[in-house]
Design a protein around this motif. Structure first.
Motif: not given
Length: 123
Positions: A88-93, A14-18, A81-84, A117-123
């Motif tokens: 955790p609620e951004d977790t999704a395919v 959480a707080g990171g970028s992808l 798609l740049q995600m900053n 593509t799977q994106v998983t955001v850990s808390s």
């Protein structure tokens, strides 16, 4: 006919970028608006962001506005798609979408989809 292949998903704190990429095949890529949707387990596929065929216009879901940025390169036939500030609620395919209409909020009306593509955001 347009084929879409996403890449760039993964696990992030959480707080990171992808950053996600979606490469398209086919000669008519520049004629399509492009977008990103996401689907969490047990939930419907939701709109995230869209960009016009020229790249001159974009719009976002309220939940990602100010944190995500969509862009495209018509020469490379790629949408990004740049995600900053990920949560955790951004977790999704995350799915790439191509459609003639820039107003692509309804997933049932999209012409072409990537495989996700799977994106998983850990808390």
């Amino acid at each position: 006919q347009v084929q879409l292949v996403e890449s760039g998903g993964g696990l992030v704190q959480a707080g990171g970028s992808l950053g996600l990429s979606c490469v398209a095949s086919g000669r008519t890529f520049s004629r399509y608006a492009m977008g990103w949707f996401r689907q969490a387990p047990g939930k419907e596929r939701d709109f995230v962001a869209a960009i016009s065929w020229s790249g001159g216009s974009t719009y976002y879901a309220d939940s990602v506005k100010g944190r995500f940025t969509i862009s495209r390169d018509n020469v490379k036939k790629t949408v990004y798609l740049q995600m900053n500030s990920l949560k955790p609620e951004d977790t999704a395919v995350y799915y790439c979408a191509a459609d003639p209409s820039f107003l692509m909020r309804d997933p049932t009306k999209i012409d072409y989809w990537g495989q996700g593509t799977q994106v998983t955001v850990s808390s």
